[in-house]
Scaffold this motif. Sequence first.
Motif, PDB file in Angstrom:
ATOM      1  N   LEU A 114       0.853  -1.182   0.000  1.00 43.76           N
ATOM      2  CA  LEU A 114       0.000   0.000   0.000  1.00 43.76           C
ATOM      3  C   LEU A 114       0.895   1.239   0.000  1.00 43.76           C
ATOM      4  CD1 LEU A 114      -2.738  -0.784   2.697  1.00 43.76           C
ATOM      5  CD2 LEU A 114      -2.790  -1.287   0.250  1.00 43.76           C
ATOM      6  N   LEU A 115       0.454   2.270  -0.677  1.00 44.89           N
ATOM      7  CA  LEU A 115       1.141   3.559  -0.565  1.00 44.89           C
ATOM      8  C   LEU A 115       0.983   4.086   0.862  1.00 44.89           C
ATOM      9  CD1 LEU A 115       2.629   5.969  -1.803  1.00 44.89           C
ATOM     10  CD2 LEU A 115       0.395   6.869  -2.526  1.00 44.89           C
ATOM     11  N   THR A 116      -0.212   3.881   1.427  1.00 49.50           N
ATOM     12  CA  THR A 116      -0.468   4.249   2.822  1.00 49.50           C
ATOM     13  C   THR A 116      -1.601   3.404   3.370  1.00 49.50           C
ATOM     14  OG1 THR A 116      -1.048   6.037   4.349  1.00 49.50           O
ATOM     15  CG2 THR A 116      -2.114   6.064   2.199  1.00 49.50           C
ATOM     16  N   SER A 158      -1.410  -0.488  -4.250  1.00 47.18           N
ATOM     17  CA  SER A 158      -2.735  -0.039  -3.842  1.00 47.18           C
ATOM     18  C   SER A 158      -2.564   1.027  -2.771  1.00 47.18           C
ATOM     19  CB  SER A 158      -3.562  -1.213  -3.336  1.00 47.18           C
ATOM     20  OG  SER A 158      -4.879  -0.815  -3.038  1.00 47.18           O
ATOM     21  N   SER A 159      -3.667   1.472  -2.184  1.00 41.97           N
ATOM     22  CA  SER A 159      -3.546   2.510  -1.163  1.00 41.97           C
ATOM     23  C   SER A 159      -4.846   2.716  -0.410  1.00 41.97           C
ATOM     24  CB  SER A 159      -3.137   3.838  -1.811  1.00 41.97           C
ATOM     25  OG  SER A 159      -2.919   4.829  -0.808  1.00 41.97           O
ATOM     26  N   GLY A 160      -4.716   3.113   0.849  1.00 41.01           N
ATOM     27  CA  GLY A 160      -5.831   3.717   1.541  1.00 41.01           C
ATOM     28  C   GLY A 160      -6.056   5.107   0.972  1.00 41.01           C
ATOM     29  N   ILE A 161      -7.148   5.719   1.334  1.00 44.07           N
ATOM     30  CA  ILE A 161      -7.465   7.047   0.785  1.00 44.07           C
ATOM     31  C   ILE A 161      -7.147   8.105   1.832  1.00 44.07           C
ATOM     32  CG2 ILE A 161      -9.208   8.457  -0.372  1.00 44.07           C
ATOM     33  CD1 ILE A 161      -8.680   5.725  -1.662  1.00 44.07           C
ATOM     34  N   PHE A 162      -6.127   8.930   1.538  1.00 42.28           N
ATOM     35  CA  PHE A 162      -5.906  10.044   2.447  1.00 42.28           C
ATOM     36  C   PHE A 162      -6.248  11.352   1.749  1.00 42.28           C
ATOM     37  CE2 PHE A 162      -2.360   9.333   0.006  1.00 42.28           C
ATOM     38  CZ  PHE A 162      -1.090   9.425   0.538  1.00 42.28           C
ATOM     39  N   TYR A 163      -6.951  12.205   2.463  1.00 45.26           N
ATOM     40  CA  TYR A 163      -7.495  13.483   1.995  1.00 45.26           C
ATOM     41  C   TYR A 163      -8.659  13.271   1.028  1.00 45.26           C
ATOM     42  CZ  TYR A 163      -3.213  15.239   4.133  1.00 45.26           C
ATOM     43  OH  TYR A 163      -2.214  15.509   5.021  1.00 45.26           O
ATOM     44  N   ASN A 164      -8.388  12.800  -0.176  1.00 38.71           N
ATOM     45  CA  ASN A 164      -9.458  12.538  -1.145  1.00 38.71           C
ATOM     46  C   ASN A 164      -8.931  11.622  -2.246  1.00 38.71           C
ATOM     47  OD1 ASN A 164      -8.181  14.231  -3.230  1.00 38.71           O
ATOM     48  ND2 ASN A 164      -8.840  15.961  -1.946  1.00 38.71           N
ATOM     49  N   ALA A 165      -9.817  11.236  -3.168  1.00 37.97           N
ATOM     50  CA  ALA A 165      -9.455  10.280  -4.207  1.00 37.97           C
ATOM     51  C   ALA A 165      -8.379  10.824  -5.139  1.00 37.97           C
ATOM     52  CB  ALA A 165     -10.697   9.886  -5.009  1.00 37.97           C
ATOM     53  N   ASP A 166      -8.514  12.080  -5.582  1.00 41.00           N
ATOM     54  CA  ASP A 166      -7.542  12.649  -6.518  1.00 41.00           C
ATOM     55  C   ASP A 166      -6.162  12.783  -5.894  1.00 41.00           C
ATOM     56  OD1 ASP A 166      -9.106  12.792  -8.737  1.00 41.00           O
ATOM     57  OD2 ASP A 166      -9.538  14.936  -8.593  1.00 41.00           O
ATOM     58  N   TYR A 167      -6.102  13.195  -4.636  1.00 39.49           N
ATOM     59  CA  TYR A 167      -4.823  13.348  -3.961  1.00 39.49           C
ATOM     60  C   TYR A 167      -4.072  12.008  -3.935  1.00 39.49           C
ATOM     61  CZ  TYR A 167      -1.461  14.688  -0.315  1.00 39.49           C
ATOM     62  OH  TYR A 167      -0.304  14.948   0.388  1.00 39.49           O
ATOM     63  N   THR A 168      -4.821  10.943  -3.637  1.00 43.04           N
ATOM     64  CA  THR A 168      -4.198   9.613  -3.568  1.00 43.04           C
ATOM     65  C   THR A 168      -3.827   9.108  -4.951  1.00 43.04           C
ATOM     66  OG1 THR A 168      -5.599   9.145  -1.636  1.00 43.04           O
ATOM     67  CG2 THR A 168      -4.515   7.270  -2.691  1.00 43.04           C
ATOM     68  N   MET A 169      -4.760   9.229  -5.916  1.00 42.29           N
ATOM     69  CA  MET A 169      -4.517   8.720  -7.267  1.00 42.29           C
ATOM     70  C   MET A 169      -3.349   9.436  -7.929  1.00 42.29           C
ATOM     71  SD  MET A 169      -5.905   6.335  -9.165  1.00 42.29           S
ATOM     72  CE  MET A 169      -4.732   5.701 -10.373  1.00 42.29           C
ATOM     73  N   ARG A 228      -0.663  10.508  -6.605  1.00 46.05           N
ATOM     74  CA  ARG A 228       0.603   9.948  -6.135  1.00 46.05           C
ATOM     75  C   ARG A 228       0.879   8.560  -6.709  1.00 46.05           C
ATOM     76  NH1 ARG A 228      -0.528  14.047  -3.743  1.00 46.05           N
ATOM     77  NH2 ARG A 228       0.887  15.254  -2.418  1.00 46.05           N
ATOM     78  N   LEU A 229      -0.158   7.768  -6.870  1.00 48.19           N
ATOM     79  CA  LEU A 229       0.023   6.477  -7.522  1.00 48.19           C
ATOM     80  C   LEU A 229       0.525   6.654  -8.952  1.00 48.19           C
ATOM     81  CD1 LEU A 229      -3.215   4.576  -6.354  1.00 48.19           C
ATOM     82  CD2 LEU A 229      -0.944   4.463  -5.347  1.00 48.19           C
ATOM     83  N   VAL A 230      -0.073   7.602  -9.648  1.00 46.12           N
ATOM     84  CA  VAL A 230       0.332   7.866 -11.030  1.00 46.12           C
ATOM     85  C   VAL A 230       1.773   8.377 -11.084  1.00 46.12           C
ATOM     86  CG1 VAL A 230      -0.094   9.325 -13.046  1.00 46.12           C
ATOM     87  CG2 VAL A 230      -2.016   8.257 -11.839  1.00 46.12           C
ATOM     88  N   ARG A 231       2.124   9.257 -10.158  1.00 43.36           N
ATOM     89  CA  ARG A 231       3.499   9.787 -10.150  1.00 43.36           C
ATOM     90  C   ARG A 231       4.527   8.683  -9.982  1.00 43.36           C
ATOM     91  NH1 ARG A 231       3.668  14.198  -5.664  1.00 43.36           N
ATOM     92  NH2 ARG A 231       5.909  13.795  -5.865  1.00 43.36           N
ATOM     93  N   ILE A 232       4.207   7.693  -9.177  1.00 43.59           N
ATOM     94  CA  ILE A 232       5.138   6.579  -8.977  1.00 43.59           C
ATOM     95  C   ILE A 232       5.322   5.802 -10.274  1.00 43.59           C
ATOM     96  CG2 ILE A 232       5.375   4.324  -7.839  1.00 43.59           C
ATOM     97  CD1 ILE A 232       3.982   5.680  -5.383  1.00 43.59           C
ATOM     98  N   ALA A 240       3.066   5.771   5.736  1.00 42.24           N
ATOM     99  CA  ALA A 240       2.846   6.214   4.353  1.00 42.24           C
ATOM    100  C   ALA A 240       4.198   6.348   3.662  1.00 42.24           C
ATOM    101  CB  ALA A 240       2.096   7.542   4.312  1.00 42.24           C
ATOM    102  N   PHE A 241       4.301   5.776   2.485  1.00 43.30           N
ATOM    103  CA  PHE A 241       5.510   5.944   1.683  1.00 43.30           C
ATOM    104  C   PHE A 241       5.488   7.293   0.976  1.00 43.30           C
ATOM    105  CE2 PHE A 241       5.584   1.150   1.286  1.00 43.30           C
ATOM    106  CZ  PHE A 241       6.820   0.975   1.898  1.00 43.30           C
ATOM    107  N   THR A 242       6.658   7.827   0.697  1.00 39.41           N
ATOM    108  CA  THR A 242       6.775   8.914  -0.260  1.00 39.41           C
ATOM    109  C   THR A 242       6.854   8.293  -1.653  1.00 39.41           C
ATOM    110  OG1 THR A 242       9.201   8.937  -0.257  1.00 39.41           O
ATOM    111  CG2 THR A 242       8.072  10.282   1.409  1.00 39.41           C
ATOM    112  N   VAL A 243       6.642   9.115  -2.665  1.00 43.38           N
ATOM    113  CA  VAL A 243       6.764   8.643  -4.049  1.00 43.38           C
ATOM    114  C   VAL A 243       8.160   8.070  -4.281  1.00 43.38           C
ATOM    115  CG1 VAL A 243       6.839   9.390  -6.464  1.00 43.38           C
ATOM    116  CG2 VAL A 243       5.007  10.197  -4.945  1.00 43.38           C
TER     117      VAL A 243
END
Length: 419
Positions: A62-64, A111-122, A124-128, A86-89
């Motif tokens: 999980l990212l977080t 995968s990841s839990g949702i922190f703050y909101n969906a876009d904020y989490t997504m 970071r996944l995309v950036r990785i 929580a991992f950093t990118v």
Amino acid sequence: MKVSERAFEKLEILADAAKYDVSCASSGSKRQNKDKGLGNASNGICHAYTEDGRCVSLLKILLTNHCIFDCAYCVSRKSNDIKRAAFTVEEVVDLTISFYRRNYIEGLFLSSGIFYNADYTMERLVRIAKKLRLEENFNGYIHLKAIPGASEELLKEAGLYADRLSVNVEMPTETGLKLVAPDKSHKDVIEPMKYLKKEIIGFKEEKKIIKSTPTFAPAGQSTQMVIGATGESDMEILGMANYFYKKMSLRRVYYSGYVPISTDNRLPAIGTPVPMIRENRLYQADWLVRLYGFNVNELVGFDLPNLDLEIDPKLGWALRNLHQFPVDVNTADLALIKRIPGIGLLSAQKIISARKFKNLQPEDLQKMGVAYNRAKFFLAKSSPFALHKDYTSEQIRQQILTLQNSKYVANFSPQMALF
């Protein structure tokens, strides 16, 4: 590339939290190495065993495990008193490259839990994924979780860098989902699935015309259903899976037996996990629908809402439909031969090819991998395979169960029983 000690501490937490997500097989992608990059994504990479017996691995994390939701079935829910991380990118990228270079892994499942909101989490996944592809020149397999509620722009960007995307439906019915996760709805999952289906088809069509068009989620999309946390029948579960296959063009639906992790009056009591055999039976029924030409309503229905746990669904169908048998494998078509218990896909194709040259005998079938002691009850009297005595459905069932329990009890596998 050196990974920090703190990143390894996070890894212990976030790898353990990721184990409940089973939708991580990677078959279907053929991303090839180029420009002296790292890795190849090929058929068979998964976090388990491939069909040919190879054990392969993904970095599954999980990212977080921080999450704004309080889903009763989830270990990462916000009300659960657990250690958070929580991992950093950069940490995820460094771990992936470091483990790949050490030959520990062949790809990444993120995968990841949702922190703050969906876009904020997504985002970071995309950036990785983007950093791995463009900066590290990584061509290994990447599976990203598509976060429900994330923007279409982020989902599109994810598909350009990931081999597979998955949006988990979690519970098989809306009623079940609302019971254990009242802040979620199936609509939140269906909408991104529709969008991803449209984009996958669109990119494929464009590539036929413009060869330079990039690939988009070449291994398609998948989802996961938690089984046994709420009271859905196998008929409801397989009905939902069939909807995903037909309407959303999903590559796979994964079935995860609920593991009791907390006391909650909405959930089964701790100490009563879903039996693994129920997962196996659902997977077997899933294979029959996807690969053997069965309809869901041939396997389950209102008069039989749940699969038989003692016998596999293919045998169950045959015993309920003895009027379809016996079958002569020397003359029957492929579709009917595939329905004979004891005969798998490869064996059925071998039969079709071999019978052009001779009238097949029992020893020929056994050499082809047919489970003859199972199949013989369903073979035609006009063929050399038939027994000299007719058996009732219950007699056949008991004979096969006796053989199965005595011969395979130590190392029984669902794949074996399906043939």
